[in-house]
Design a protein around this motif. Structure first.
Motif, PDB file in Angstrom:
ATOM      1  N   UNK A 107       0.836  -1.205   0.000  1.00 51.04           N
ATOM      2  CA  UNK A 107       0.000   0.000   0.000  1.00 51.04           C
ATOM      3  C   UNK A 107       0.870   1.253   0.000  1.00 51.04           C
ATOM      4  N   UNK A 120       2.029   2.589   2.975  1.00 45.38           N
ATOM      5  CA  UNK A 120       1.993   3.288   4.257  1.00 45.38           C
ATOM      6  C   UNK A 120       3.227   2.953   5.087  1.00 45.38           C
ATOM      7  N   UNK A 151      -5.189   0.783  -6.656  1.00 40.69           N
ATOM      8  CA  UNK A 151      -5.068  -0.210  -5.601  1.00 40.69           C
ATOM      9  C   UNK A 151      -6.132   0.064  -4.540  1.00 40.69           C
ATOM     10  N   UNK A 174      -7.424  -1.228  -0.561  1.00 39.78           N
ATOM     11  CA  UNK A 174      -6.861  -1.902   0.607  1.00 39.78           C
ATOM     12  C   UNK A 174      -7.886  -1.929   1.726  1.00 39.78           C
ATOM     13  N   UNK A 226      -7.897  -2.800   5.556  1.00 39.96           N
ATOM     14  CA  UNK A 226      -7.040  -3.170   6.680  1.00 39.96           C
ATOM     15  C   UNK A 226      -7.707  -4.185   7.602  1.00 39.96           C
ATOM     16  N   UNK A 231      -9.883   1.114  11.187  1.00 38.66           N
ATOM     17  CA  UNK A 231      -9.898   2.118  12.251  1.00 38.66           C
ATOM     18  C   UNK A 231     -11.088   3.041  12.084  1.00 38.66           C
ATOM     19  N   UNK A 276     -13.288   8.267  -4.144  1.00 40.53           N
ATOM     20  CA  UNK A 276     -12.241   9.281  -3.936  1.00 40.53           C
ATOM     21  C   UNK A 276     -11.259   9.397  -5.090  1.00 40.53           C
ATOM     22  N   UNK A 277     -10.735   8.256  -5.573  1.00 37.92           N
ATOM     23  CA  UNK A 277      -9.728   8.319  -6.638  1.00 37.92           C
ATOM     24  C   UNK A 277     -10.249   9.066  -7.858  1.00 37.92           C
ATOM     25  N   UNK A 327     -17.529  -0.658  -0.638  1.00 39.58           N
ATOM     26  CA  UNK A 327     -16.620   0.446  -0.920  1.00 39.58           C
ATOM     27  C   UNK A 327     -15.482  -0.016  -1.834  1.00 39.58           C
ATOM     28  N   UNK A 335     -14.398   1.245  -5.596  1.00 37.16           N
ATOM     29  CA  UNK A 335     -13.029   1.674  -5.904  1.00 37.16           C
ATOM     30  C   UNK A 335     -12.555   1.123  -7.243  1.00 37.16           C
ATOM     31  N   UNK A 354      -7.336   5.624   8.121  1.00 38.47           N
ATOM     32  CA  UNK A 354      -6.561   4.623   7.383  1.00 38.47           C
ATOM     33  C   UNK A 354      -6.929   4.634   5.898  1.00 38.47           C
ATOM     34  N   UNK A 355      -8.232   4.741   5.651  1.00 40.30           N
ATOM     35  CA  UNK A 355      -8.675   4.736   4.258  1.00 40.30           C
ATOM     36  C   UNK A 355      -8.136   5.952   3.524  1.00 40.30           C
ATOM     37  N   UNK A 356      -8.242   7.130   4.143  1.00 44.73           N
ATOM     38  CA  UNK A 356      -7.748   8.347   3.488  1.00 44.73           C
ATOM     39  C   UNK A 356      -6.268   8.203   3.163  1.00 44.73           C
ATOM     40  N   UNK A 357      -5.497   7.624   4.117  1.00 43.09           N
ATOM     41  CA  UNK A 357      -4.068   7.466   3.881  1.00 43.09           C
ATOM     42  C   UNK A 357      -3.796   6.488   2.740  1.00 43.09           C
ATOM     43  N   UNK A 358      -4.704   5.508   2.530  1.00 41.49           N
ATOM     44  CA  UNK A 358      -4.463   4.532   1.470  1.00 41.49           C
ATOM     45  C   UNK A 358      -4.809   5.079   0.090  1.00 41.49           C
ATOM     46  N   UNK A 359      -5.647   6.136   0.023  1.00 40.49           N
ATOM     47  CA  UNK A 359      -6.008   6.657  -1.300  1.00 40.49           C
ATOM     48  C   UNK A 359      -5.437   8.046  -1.574  1.00 40.49           C
ATOM     49  N   UNK A 360      -4.853   8.681  -0.579  1.00 40.56           N
ATOM     50  CA  UNK A 360      -4.491  10.078  -0.784  1.00 40.56           C
ATOM     51  C   UNK A 360      -3.345  10.473   0.129  1.00 40.56           C
TER      52      UNK A 360
END
Lengths: 247, 289
Positions: free
Chosen positions: A51, A53, A71, A73, A75, A79, A97-98, A146, A150, B170-176
């Motif tokens: 990913x 991170x 991609x 993901x 988790x 969270x 979002x993308x 979701x 994506x 976490x989601x925001x960090x994975x897409x942006x």
């Protein structure tokens, strides 16, 4: 078939302590791969490395035919703040979002896609329900919706069926197989070897180092599992310090 | 009767109209930020940041006297320094955000008290602590309205990433890559609005107008937009009622406004339809409606 993703001597870790060492292998494009291994083997860590991170301590992850931004993901323990005032429709819409980013407009066909995804995971009619009122299984269905929105080429799932009821697991596995049939590359960290044998053609076994990677029947052998356990015990001691680094 | 009680004070006295305008500006600017503080479980962060601003304002006061500009700049610098340093410590070391923020704001507060007490015992300094809502001059009003406007516009710009950052970081960090930026822009908004708030209500009371209406609105609305709207309405009504109470009964206006907001919170807690005490005691609607 070409490699969609190659791990080149990849070492990942937290606070400069490696959790996964010198992984060297290739994930084929369009493959459906299970990542298995003992607790603390670095399975989730490997996904975080893909990913992005987690920055590699050594080596690298190469994306060949897949763009990194295609991609998706999921988790291990999302969270997600379930007390946040969002409805299922809002949560699933995050998958846009993308395409739309921070400022883009949600168009009619985007809404249609969100509605289709909600229906596909069996949550028809739940669009306006607050996420705080969902059960664990229903939330996981919504998170899969979701992922559907994506529309990713590479889908990464970290223990998606842990603490989820059997029926939901079966429904969600159908979606995973559908992704496979559509030619998407899917990598899932799993614990249940029966699920792996029945649904995942390829398996990557990890015990802080690569144990084996290939067709599931050749990888999930008693011999490999024994070796993996030994390898994990050999490098005993805490894999990484508690607290933040485990997050 | 209504004319004399409610409207005449504002009609007759310029300082009441100015106070009202100042309070409305703060209600519009600070309260939406307060809603997000509450939703991110950072309500107490607001309080910490308000304390962190104190030494900046005190230094500003020492350097330039009771100067709007110096105290504003001082407060902004101190607040942003604490926000950035604690954020940096959280990201670089193992210390969690609450502890690193607490550490920096306590240092900042002690510094503020030290500065105040060595050069203090001055009545003007009470203004820093408790505000001067009945003595807002033109420059202060322009500052309050500007901060409110900029704050609202900025919030509109970062609204989507901010909701994602609150609900599923976490989601925001994975897409942006916007996650960290969003967080710091948000903290900057908190600091800016607290600085605006302390001119009118003082550093101690400024947090009240940010958090109490937000907490009250939680019991009335189920969506973020609804909460923001509800909180702004509660803040404005509290401002009007608090100013009138302080006018008619000669009470200090800052605490009067916050106490009215406190009463609004209490009423919401009991009567609010979303999870209020009465609503929870009533028989539940069947699921799947």
């Amino acid at each position: 078939m070409s490699g969609a993703l190659s791990f080149q001597d990849l070492t990942l870790g937290y606070d400069r302590t490696p959790a996964v060492k010198n992984v060297q292998t290739e994930i084929r494009e369009g493959s459906l791969t299970a990542v298995v291994g003992p607790n603390g083997a670095g399975k989730s860590t490997l996904l975080k490395g893909v990913v992005g991170t987690l920055t590699p301590l050594g080596g690298r992850v190469l994306f060949n035919n897949i763009k990194r931004d295609k991609l998706a993901y999921l988790p291990q323990q999302s969270k997600i703040d379930r007390s946040f005032p969002l409805c299922v429709g809002d949560l699933v819409s995050m998958g846009l979002w993308r395409r739309i980013g921070a400022f883009g407009q949600v168009r009619r066909r985007d809404r249609a896609r969100v509605a289709e995804a909600i229906a596909a995971v069996g949550l028809d009619g739940f669009g306006k329900r607050a996420i705080g009122s969902l059960s664990g299984g229903q939330l996981q269905r919504a998170l899969f919706a979701r992922l559907l929105v994506q529309d990713a080429q590479l889908v990464l799932l970290d223990e998606p069926f842990t603490a989820i009821d059997a029926r939901t697991t079966a429904d969600l596995l159908t979606i995973v197989r559908l992704w496979h049939d559509e030619g998407r590359t899917v990598i899932a960290v799993l614990h249940d070897h029966d699920t792996v044998r029945r649904n995942f053609p390829d398996t990557l076994m990890l015990a802080r180092e690569l144990v084996a990677h290939g067709p599931t029947p050749e990888v999930l052998t008693a011999e490999n599992q024994f070796r993996a356990r030994q390898m994990c015990e050999a490098c005993a001691g805490p894999p990484h310090t508690c607290g933040r680094s485990a997050a | 009767m209504i004319w004399e009680t409610v409207l005449q004070p504002f009609a007759d006295f310029g300082f009441m109209r100015r106070a009202l305008l100042g309070c409305i500006a703060i209600s519009v600017g600070a309260t939406p930020v307060g809603v997000f503080l509450m939703l991110r479980r950072m309500s107490l962060t607001g309080d910490a940041m308000a304390h962190a601003i104190l030494p900046g304002a005190a230094v500003g006061y020492l350097v330039a006297g009771l100067s709007l500009g110096a105290m504003t700049v001082g407060g902004l610098i101190a607040g942003m320094a604490v926000a950035l340093l604690s954020g940096l410590v959280t990201r670089v070391t193992a210390l969690r955000e609450d502890a690193s923020l607490a550490a920096f704001y306590l240092i900042s507060l002690a510094l503020g008290v030290l500065i105040v007490s060595t050069r203090g015992s001055n009545v003007d300094l009470m203004h820093v602590l408790f505000g001067t809502v009945l003595a807002l001059d033109d420059a202060a009003l322009i500052l309050l309205c500007s901060i409110a406007s900029v704050s609202l516009l900025t919030l509109a710009l970062v609204f989507r990433p901010l909701v994602l950052e609150c609900a599923d970081p976490q989601f925001l960090r994975s897409v942006s890559t916007l996650s960290a930026l969003t967080h710091f822009v948000f903290l900057a908004l908190v600091v800016a609005n607290l600085v605006a708030g302390f001119h009118a209500l003082g550093t101690l009371m400024a947090v009240g107008i940010m958090i109490l209406p937000a907490a009250a609105a939680r019991f009335w609305a189920e969506t973020v937009g609804g909460m923001v709207f509800g909180a702004v309405v509660v803040a404005m009504l509290s401002s009007v009622a608090g100013l009138l109470l302080s006018y008619h009964y000669s009470l200090p206006s800052g605490p009067a406004i916050i106490l009215v907001a406190g009463v609004a919170y209490g009423l919401s807690l009991v009567l609010g339809p979303v999870g209020g005490i009465v609503a929870q005691a009533l028989p539940r609607r069947p699921l799947n409606t």
